[in-house]
Design an enzyme around this catalytic site. Structure first.
Site, PDB file in Angstrom:
ATOM      1  N   LYS A  68      18.101 -52.644 -30.408  1.00 48.19           N
ATOM      2  CA  LYS A  68      17.872 -51.607 -29.401  1.00 48.19           C
ATOM      3  C   LYS A  68      17.290 -50.311 -29.961  1.00 48.19           C
ATOM      4  CE  LYS A  68      19.659 -51.256 -25.668  1.00 48.19           C
ATOM      5  NZ  LYS A  68      20.606 -51.607 -24.670  1.00 48.19           N
ATOM      6  N   ASN A 122      29.366  -2.645  -9.366  1.00 48.11           N
ATOM      7  CA  ASN A 122      28.615  -3.476  -8.424  1.00 48.11           C
ATOM      8  C   ASN A 122      27.106  -3.370  -8.643  1.00 48.11           C
ATOM      9  OD1 ASN A 122      31.152  -3.916  -7.512  1.00 48.11           O
ATOM     10  ND2 ASN A 122      30.893  -2.924  -5.516  1.00 48.11           N
ATOM     11  N   SER A 134      36.074 -12.294 -16.252  1.00 54.16           N
ATOM     12  CA  SER A 134      34.792 -12.992 -16.442  1.00 54.16           C
ATOM     13  C   SER A 134      34.229 -12.779 -17.842  1.00 54.16           C
ATOM     14  CB  SER A 134      33.779 -12.504 -15.404  1.00 54.16           C
ATOM     15  OG  SER A 134      33.645 -11.098 -15.468  1.00 54.16           O
ATOM     16  N   GLU A 159      16.270 -40.175 -20.679  1.00 53.71           N
ATOM     17  CA  GLU A 159      17.443 -40.511 -19.860  1.00 53.71           C
ATOM     18  C   GLU A 159      18.334 -39.291 -19.632  1.00 53.71           C
ATOM     19  OE1 GLU A 159      19.120 -44.808 -20.658  1.00 53.71           O
ATOM     20  OE2 GLU A 159      18.454 -43.926 -22.535  1.00 53.71           O
ATOM     21  N   ASN A 207      16.916 -46.868 -27.858  1.00 52.44           N
ATOM     22  CA  ASN A 207      17.133 -46.332 -26.511  1.00 52.44           C
ATOM     23  C   ASN A 207      16.397 -45.013 -26.280  1.00 52.44           C
ATOM     24  OD1 ASN A 207      18.874 -48.462 -25.968  1.00 52.44           O
ATOM     25  ND2 ASN A 207      20.619 -47.342 -26.828  1.00 52.44           N
ATOM     26  N   THR A 241       1.404 -48.166  -6.852  1.00 48.89           N
ATOM     27  CA  THR A 241       2.060 -47.658  -5.639  1.00 48.89           C
ATOM     28  C   THR A 241       3.155 -48.682  -5.345  1.00 48.89           C
ATOM     29  OG1 THR A 241       0.590 -48.848  -4.149  1.00 48.89           O
ATOM     30  CG2 THR A 241      -0.078 -46.617  -4.728  1.00 48.89           C
ATOM     31  N   HIS A 242       4.293 -48.243  -4.880  1.00 44.58           N
ATOM     32  CA  HIS A 242       5.472 -49.112  -4.690  1.00 44.58           C
ATOM     33  C   HIS A 242       5.859 -49.803  -5.991  1.00 44.58           C
ATOM     34  CE1 HIS A 242       4.505 -48.783  -0.348  1.00 44.58           C
ATOM     35  NE2 HIS A 242       3.266 -48.905  -0.778  1.00 44.58           N
ATOM     36  N   TYR A 264      29.124  -6.064  -1.684  1.00 43.92           N
ATOM     37  CA  TYR A 264      29.619  -6.821  -2.827  1.00 43.92           C
ATOM     38  C   TYR A 264      30.964  -7.480  -2.510  1.00 43.92           C
ATOM     39  CZ  TYR A 264      31.447  -8.184  -7.336  1.00 43.92           C
ATOM     40  OH  TYR A 264      31.967  -8.917  -8.364  1.00 43.92           O
ATOM     41  N   SER A 321      21.696 -48.707 -30.877  1.00 44.70           N
ATOM     42  CA  SER A 321      22.969 -49.120 -30.308  1.00 44.70           C
ATOM     43  C   SER A 321      23.900 -49.493 -31.452  1.00 44.70           C
ATOM     44  CB  SER A 321      22.738 -50.333 -29.400  1.00 44.70           C
ATOM     45  OG  SER A 321      23.955 -51.051 -29.262  1.00 44.70           O
ATOM     46  N   LYS A 366      27.499 -16.453 -12.241  1.00 49.29           N
ATOM     47  CA  LYS A 366      26.959 -16.424 -13.601  1.00 49.29           C
ATOM     48  C   LYS A 366      26.934 -17.774 -14.294  1.00 49.29           C
ATOM     49  CE  LYS A 366      28.188 -11.757 -13.613  1.00 49.29           C
ATOM     50  NZ  LYS A 366      28.702 -11.990 -12.237  1.00 49.29           N
ATOM     51  N   GLN A 379      31.103 -12.992  -8.733  1.00 49.64           N
ATOM     52  CA  GLN A 379      31.348 -13.239 -10.157  1.00 49.64           C
ATOM     53  C   GLN A 379      31.080 -14.709 -10.518  1.00 49.64           C
ATOM     54  OE1 GLN A 379      34.444 -10.979 -12.229  1.00 49.64           O
ATOM     55  NE2 GLN A 379      35.483 -12.924 -12.514  1.00 49.64           N
TER      56      GLN A 379
HETATM   57  N1  ARG Z   1      32.699  -9.033 -13.166  1.00 50.78           N
HETATM   58  C1  ARG Z   1      32.191  -8.609 -11.898  1.00 50.78           C
HETATM   59  C2  ARG Z   1      31.109  -9.592 -11.415  1.00 50.78           C
HETATM   60  O1  ARG Z   1      30.667 -10.361 -12.184  1.00 50.78           O
HETATM   61  C3  ARG Z   1      31.615  -7.243 -12.003  1.00 50.78           C
HETATM   62  C4  ARG Z   1      31.641  -6.461 -10.737  1.00 50.78           C
HETATM   63  C5  ARG Z   1      33.024  -6.200 -10.319  1.00 50.78           C
HETATM   64  N2  ARG Z   1      33.090  -5.284  -9.224  1.00 50.78           N
HETATM   65  C6  ARG Z   1      34.238  -5.066  -8.557  1.00 50.78           C
HETATM   66  N3  ARG Z   1      34.181  -4.235  -7.596  1.00 50.78           N
HETATM   67  N4  ARG Z   1      35.337  -5.713  -8.865  1.00 50.78           N
HETATM   68  O2  ARG Z   1      30.713  -9.599 -10.282  1.00 50.78           O
END
Ligand code: ARG
Length: 486
Positions: free
Chosen positions: A305, A132, A45, A312, A307, A177-178, A339, A299, A347, A344
């Site tokens: 145009k 964890n 990660s 948007e 835009n 309205t509408h 956990y 455009s 994120k 992971q």
């Molecule tokens: N990279 C892991 C996460 O984002 C960190 C925790 C990993 N813990 C483990 N027991 N493998 O969750």
């Protein structure tokens, strides 16, 4: 998204003989075979969680201080660790740090760099801690900072809207309205409606912050730790309001992340609706407003145009944030305590939510400061739409006609207006009296747009006087509440 997928790093030899150096892994003691290179990249990660390096280092420093405080580390060891971590922080800041996917994530990369730098003392940092509780702490610290930025960005947009509302307190437009012309409203009043949406959003983020700012550290892997840790000490060091009460919950709870994303999705939904109005109003057919050139594009083929790209895009990005909310909810729904590696995956949706939201709020605050309003066009549209018809009905009710009968009378007057292409205020008194003998010369006071809006003169009404009072209150509402506890 910056996720490195395995195929990006696998260049050849995709069979099991592609093994990686095992020596660097902090957990390799019980393993006899090295990690498959594909699996190594698949499970890493670090490409995205390195974003949390500041929080990871802050958390580690607080943890080291606590360990020294309870005599698990000596003061010298603590200082050596802190000094090493600060050097690593510098290196990362200057872009000189080598992130390695072999070391999986931000936590193990920094810890391994620390041991490289200061030797065996570096290996003591992880005493009484697990990745964890470490990762849960990092995300909370990261979101605590970001939620403050988000709250400030909301305030920025709210300020733009208040200024615009004040400037356009007397400007009359058709209210819909509408999407059919309903009654005249003031443009300032309309802007303050969006202010109210944002005010609820802001209060939701302020509220979410309370549940973000609670510390998981000390939960270790899931059950707590055998060391005599002082969690209150670490929490004070890191500015957390409380410590998580239950270690299993501490490492597995991601409610705070879902909550933040849900708040973001709702805010984006508001901006998306607002965008829809701006796109319509900026069209040649409505022509109610003009967005500044710097917020639009042309455009490549149609020279005429201009835009409305910014609204948007904001409308489009709403789908992305709504998607992140669903990702996070789905991520959690099958997980038993405590956990699981699934987490992971929290994120990237979270980071993208934060980036998207901050970007949209910033661009909107700037854009709304530079909107110009075509008062005459809006006025014309309000007149053409018989927007004072309800006012005529109310007039008849005041003259003693039952509301349903009044409704019928006005309906017939509108029909005449449609047939003869005239607004109600352009129909003569004698003609109006054919529909009801209760109509007198003073009727024209209520048939004007100004008469119509200024008659709605109560808290929450559209009268210019009320808009100015609401602007004042809005200013004090946003200045009284501090966005963060800092
Ligand atoms: N990279 C892991 C996460 O984002 C960190 C925790 C990993 N813990 C483990 N027991 N493998 O969750």
């Amino acid at each position: 998204m910056t996720n490195i997928m395995p195929d990006q790093i696998m260049t050849h030899n995709q069979n099991n003989s592609t093994k990686t150096q095992q020596a660097e892994k902090p957990w390799n003691g019980r393993f006899t075979e090295p990690t498959d290179a594909f699996v190594e990249a698949f499970t890493a990660s670090v490409s995205f969680d390195q974003r949390m390096y500041q929080q990871d280092i802050d958390g580690s420093i607080a943890h080291a201080k606590m360990l020294a405080h309870v005599d698990v580390l000596t003061e010298d060891e603590r200082d050596t660790i802190i000094d090493g971590l600060e050097q690593i922080r510098q290196k990362i800041q200057c872009g000189e740090f080598n992130w390695s996917i072999k070391l999986e994530d931000v936590h193990m990369n920094i810890e391994a760099a620390l041991t490289d730098l200061i030797g065996i003392t570096g290996k003591k940092l992880h005493t009484g801690r697990s990745r964890n509780d470490q990762v849960a702490t990092d995300i909370r610290l990261y979101l605590r900072d970001e939620v403050d930025h988000i709250i400030n960005a909301i305030l920025g947009l709210q300020n733009s809207l208040i200024n615009l509302a004040e400037r356009e307190a007397d400007t009359i437009m058709p209210g819909f309205t509408h999407l059919q012309t309903a009654q005249p409203v003031t443009f300032g009043h309309h802007m303050l409606a969006w202010f109210e949406n944002l005010e609820r959003d802001r209060s939701r983020f302020i509220d979410a912050r309370k549940r973000i700012n609670i510390m998981p550290l000390g939960a270790a892997a899931l059950a707590g730790t055998t060391y005599p840790i002082d969690r209150e000490f670490t929490a004070r060091e890191l500015g957390f309001d409380y410590v998580c009460e239950n270690s299993l919950d501490a490492v597995s709870d991601r409610d705070f992340a879902i909550e933040l994303t849900a708040n973001a999705a709702l805010l984006m939904t508001h901006l998306s609706r607002f965008s829809e109005e701006l796109v319509l109003w900026a069209s040649a057919q409505f022509n109610f407003i003009e967005l500044s050139d710097s917020f639009c594009t042309g455009s490549s083929i149609m020279p005429q145009k201009k835009n409305p790209d910014v609204p948007e895009l904001v409308r489009g990005k709403t789908g992305r944030v709504n998607g992140h909310l669903i990702s996070l909810l789905t991520l959690m729904k099958g997980q038993p305590l405590a956990y699981n590696k699934d987490n992971q995956e929290d994120k990237e949706p979270l980071f993208d939510t934060v980036d998207t939201l901050k970007g949209c709020l910033k661009v909107y605050a700037d854009m709304m400061q530079h909107v110009s309003v075509n008062k005459e066009v809006m006025r014309e549209a309000a007149i053409r739409g018989f927007s004072t018809a309800t006012d005529l009905a109310d007039y008849l009710v005041r003259a003693g006609v039952a509301f349903r009968d009044a409704h019928e009378v006005v309906g017939r007057a509108v029909r005449l207006g449609v047939d003869t292409k005239r607004d109600l205020s352009e129909i003569s008194l004698t003609e109006l009296q054919q529909f009801s003998n209760r109509i007198q010369a003073d009727v024209f006071e209520v048939l004007t747009l100004e008469g119509s809006v200024s008659a709605r003169n109560h808290i929450g009404g559209t009268a210019p006087e009320q808009v100015r009072a609401a602007v004042k209150r809005a200013r004090s509402r946003i200045s009284n509440e501090e966005p963060s506890a800092k």
